[in-house]
Design an enzyme around this catalytic site. Structure first.
Site, PDB file in Angstrom:
ATOM      1  CD  GLU A 145     143.004  35.596  -3.953  1.00  0.00           C
ATOM      2  OE1 GLU A 145     143.593  36.102  -2.971  1.00  0.00           O
ATOM      3  OE2 GLU A 145     143.506  35.514  -5.091  1.00  0.00           O
ATOM      4  CG  ASP A 158     148.492  28.958   1.695  1.00  0.00           C
ATOM      5  OD1 ASP A 158     149.035  30.061   1.561  1.00  0.00           O
ATOM      6  OD2 ASP A 158     149.083  27.867   1.523  1.00  0.00           O
ATOM      7  CG  ASP A 194     149.334  35.893 -11.566  1.00  0.00           C
ATOM      8  OD1 ASP A 194     150.431  36.372 -11.241  1.00  0.00           O
ATOM      9  OD2 ASP A 194     148.404  36.566 -12.063  1.00  0.00           O
TER      10      ASP A 194
END
Length: 267
Positions: free
Chosen positions: A73, A100, A120
């Site tokens: 995340e 990242d 996602d």
């Protein structure tokens, strides 16, 4: 949970009476896509790029408590909100790394192979970040998949013109015959499932208990969703304009909606 300026839709929702239930439909479809993994998922390595409210990793943890789950995340605030408001908790086999997604892939090459990779991740324009929808990115991702049955599962917003290009780009890496799709009932999300083994088209694993586990542990109506499964449409034969995204291109950030004709032909 909503990100940035996305005021017309929620990216994470929680039923306080059933915190393990994946309330958002596209999350359910990503979980159902696990049925295409050809082996038992116990003790396997799973990578998730994009935490959101933590609904997806929490559901997978409930299904497979012995799996090793790594979550990438980029935004520490998202991690904080998932833990504060969505009851997401890390454990000894499920860790969040603030980084990242693509940087993590590059740093992980030749160090570990994953049995499942789920993507996602979205920017403020509701599309995949520009550096995570190129041919080079998907090649880096594929190189981290276990060639013996490894699956890549990605959530795409299919109302944007870039959806065609992203599908073509994924196709260029995994092969068109190696893709299947699930479309959400609101026609917004398309879940693409790709196999790392070029010669093998993913098939539902009827030998494992995953179908029963998803229905009993997460209360997802899996059979109706499997019936809606679509095979990859022949995008090239539809004579639609599209490009394969490559690193360094400057026209990847514009996320304009498709025309009605394009939308009907593709979705």
């Amino acid at each position: 949970m909503r990100f940035n300026n996305l005021s017309n839709g929620a990216q994470a929702q929680l039923d306080l009476n059933r915190v393990d239930y994946p309330f958002v439909e596209y999350i359910q479809l990503m979980i159902i896509s696990l049925t295409y993994y050809p082996f038992l998922l116990d003790n396997k390595n799973i990578l998730i790029i994009g935490l959101g409210g933590g609904t997806l990793p929490r559901a997978i943890r409930k299904l497979y408590p012995t799996c090793s789950i790594t979550i990438i995340e980029i935004d520490p605030l998202v991690d904080e909100m998932a833990k504060k408001y969505f009851y997401f908790k890390e454990d000894s086999n499920m860790k969040v790394i603030i980084n990242d997604g693509r940087n993590f892939l590059k740093s992980s090459l030749n160090s570990i192979n994953y049995d499942i990779i789920l993507l996602d991740a979205y920017d403020s324009m509701s599309g995949l970040p520009s550096h995570m929808k190129t041919q080079e990115f998907f090649l880096e991702l594929k190189n981290l998949l276990n060639l013996n049955g490894g699956l890549f599962i990605v959530n795409l917003v299919c109302i944007y013109q870039s959806y065609i290009n992203v599908r073509l780009t994924i196709d260029s890496v995994f092969g068109q015959n190696n893709l299947i799709t699930f479309r959400s009932t609101d026609f917004v999300n398309m879940i693409v499932v790709a196999s790392a083994a070029i010669e093998n088209f993913p098939l539902v694993n009827q030998k494992s208990n995953i179908i029963n586990d998803i229905q009993e542990k997460l209360l997802i109506d899996i059979n109706s969703s499997l019936k809606r499964k679509q095979r990859q449409k022949q995008i090239h034969n539809q004579k639609l304009s599209g490009i394969i995204y490559r690193d360094g291109m400057k026209n990847m950030k514009s996320e304009q909606q498709m025309s009605l004709i394009e939308f009907v032909n593709i979705v």
